[in-house]
Design an enzyme around this catalytic site. Structure first.
Site, PDB file in Angstrom:
ATOM      1  N   HIS A 100      -9.665   1.284   4.802  1.00 19.80           N
ATOM      2  CA  HIS A 100      -8.421   1.524   5.542  1.00 19.80           C
ATOM      3  C   HIS A 100      -8.685   2.533   6.659  1.00 19.80           C
ATOM      4  CE1 HIS A 100      -4.277   2.665   6.407  1.00 19.80           C
ATOM      5  NE2 HIS A 100      -3.905   1.555   5.793  1.00 19.80           N
TER       6      HIS A 100
ATOM      7  N   SER B  99       3.421  -2.077  10.075  1.00 19.20           N
ATOM      8  CA  SER B  99       4.880  -2.121  10.247  1.00 19.20           C
ATOM      9  C   SER B  99       5.468  -3.495   9.920  1.00 19.20           C
ATOM     10  CB  SER B  99       5.275  -1.679  11.668  1.00 19.20           C
ATOM     11  OG  SER B  99       4.848  -0.347  11.913  1.00 19.20           O
TER      12      SER B  99
ATOM     13  N   GLU C 105      -7.092   4.970   7.696  1.00 17.30           N
ATOM     14  CA  GLU C 105      -6.848   6.367   7.325  1.00 17.30           C
ATOM     15  C   GLU C 105      -8.040   6.953   6.575  1.00 17.30           C
ATOM     16  OE1 GLU C 105      -2.070   5.504   7.171  1.00 17.30           O
ATOM     17  OE2 GLU C 105      -3.174   5.771   5.281  1.00 17.30           O
TER      18      GLU C 105
ATOM     19  N   ASN D  53       0.870  -1.183   0.000  1.00 16.16           N
ATOM     20  CA  ASN D  53       0.000   0.000   0.000  1.00 16.16           C
ATOM     21  C   ASN D  53       0.901   1.225   0.000  1.00 16.16           C
ATOM     22  OD1 ASN D  53      -1.946   1.958   0.342  1.00 16.16           O
ATOM     23  ND2 ASN D  53      -2.319   1.487   2.492  1.00 16.16           N
ATOM     24  N   TRP D  54       1.007   1.876  -1.161  1.00  9.43           N
ATOM     25  CA  TRP D  54       1.950   2.976  -1.307  1.00  9.43           C
ATOM     26  C   TRP D  54       1.468   4.260  -0.632  1.00  9.43           C
ATOM     27  CZ3 TRP D  54       4.010   2.893  -7.054  1.00  9.43           C
ATOM     28  CH2 TRP D  54       4.755   1.724  -7.246  1.00  9.43           C
ATOM     29  N   LYS D  55       0.172   4.348  -0.374  1.00  7.84           N
ATOM     30  CA  LYS D  55      -0.420   5.565   0.196  1.00  7.84           C
ATOM     31  C   LYS D  55      -0.134   6.751  -0.738  1.00  7.84           C
ATOM     32  CE  LYS D  55      -0.248   3.458   4.719  1.00  7.84           C
ATOM     33  NZ  LYS D  55      -0.191   3.644   6.176  1.00  7.84           N
TER      34      LYS D  55
ATOM     35  N   GLY E  76       2.553   2.434  10.561  1.00 11.30           N
ATOM     36  CA  GLY E  76       3.541   3.493  10.380  1.00 11.30           C
ATOM     37  C   GLY E  76       4.253   3.926  11.643  1.00 11.30           C
TER      38      GLY E  76
ATOM     39  N   GLU F   2      -5.318  -4.652  10.445  1.00 17.11           N
ATOM     40  CA  GLU F   2      -4.276  -3.662  10.678  1.00 17.11           C
ATOM     41  C   GLU F   2      -4.563  -2.908  11.976  1.00 17.11           C
ATOM     42  OE1 GLU F   2      -2.068  -2.074   6.930  1.00 17.11           O
ATOM     43  OE2 GLU F   2      -4.050  -1.207   6.989  1.00 17.11           O
TER      44      GLU F   2
ATOM     45  N   GLY G  30       2.961  -1.293   4.252  1.00 16.44           N
ATOM     46  CA  GLY G  30       2.997   0.141   3.994  1.00 16.44           C
ATOM     47  C   GLY G  30       4.359   0.607   3.546  1.00 16.44           C
ATOM     48  N   GLY G  31       5.084   1.288   4.445  1.00 18.29           N
ATOM     49  CA  GLY G  31       6.348   1.925   4.087  1.00 18.29           C
ATOM     50  C   GLY G  31       7.370   0.993   3.471  1.00 18.29           C
TER      51      GLY G  31
END
Length: 249
Positions: free
Chosen positions: A94, A212, A96, A9-11, A172, A166, A233-234
């Site tokens: 999600h 994470s 967010e 998930n690049w966001k 993150g 999640e 994610g990251g």
């Protein structure tokens, strides 16, 4: 046996040029044939990334989707647009989106049903805050999110979905649920699906852990009996993403 999925998930990261550069760097390094690889990318990156993965087994997902097919929804993207662009997966619900854009359970359910209608695989997200975990209501809260997301979804269609657990406190932050904590919740999700649809759906649906995930913890998490991969994610923005996919090579 359920095949693992590792979805990045690049966001809100990566310009089209950067996206193509990263995908071209990674696409030939995924050597684990027991894992489905998905890049969930910003809408502006979808078409160039779809072109970049042609000829590979890599799939492309969207990070969001409106539940209407067309209309006066400035800035939104429809399921038909995604399908024609070559998208196979779409992230729905999600935390967010829930937190920053006010998406509630009804909105998420509408997105789930519309994605299925258009032949897109929804990756349905759920997760609790640190306060909810400390209050001991994690499982009740997660089950409520799952029940709402699958409202009016048939057993046949439910089997097409993916669920991603999640914990909000781990997204993150560098703080990761232990493998035991992640397994406990993913097992509870599978039990809830069993109550809703029966054993066949429960044993077939794939449940991911996100929060994470990195090359150092992926193998332990993915070895858990009810964890079928990760929503990353990251770490999906780095070459280390290959190590997560190739966790058991």
């Amino acid at each position: 046996m359920r095949k693992k999925i590792v979805a990045g998930n690049w966001k809100m990261n990566m310009t089209p040029k950067e996206a193509v550069s990263l995908v071209c760097e990674l696409r030939d390094k995924f050597s684990n044939r027991d894992v489905d690889v998905v890049f969930c990318v910003p809408s502006i990156d979808i078409i160039p990334v779809v072109d970049a993965v042609k000829g590979t087994d890599i799939k492309v997902g969207a990070e969001n989707m409106h539940y209407e097919e067309k209309g006066a929804y400035t800035g939104e993207i429809s399921p038909g647009m995604l399908k024609e662009a070559g998208v196979d997966y779409v992230i729905v619900g999600h935390s967010e989106r829930r937190q920053y854009f006010g998406e509630d359970d009804e909105c998420i359910n509408r997105k789930v049903r519309k994605a299925i209608e258009y032949g897109l695989t929804p990756i349905i997200c759920c997760g609790e805050t640190i306060q909810q975990r400390e209050e001991g209501i994690t499982l009740d809260f997660i089950n409520k999110q799952i029940d709402a997301a699958f409202l009016q979804v048939s057993a046949k269609d439910a089997m097409k979905c993916v669920i991603a657990y999640e914990p909000i406190w781990a997204i993150g932050t560098g703080r990761v649920a232990t493998s035991a904590q992640a397994q406990e919740v993913c097992e509870a999700i599978r039990l809830d699906i069993r109550k809703l649809y029966g054993e066949e759906v429960a044993s077939s649906i794939r449940i991911l852990y996100g929060g994470s995930v990195n090359a150092g913890n992926a193998a332990e998490l993915f070895r858990q009996p009810d964890i079928d991969g990760g929503l990353v994610g990251g770490a999906s923005l780095k070459p280390d993403f290959c190590e997560i996919v190739n966790y058991n090579i």
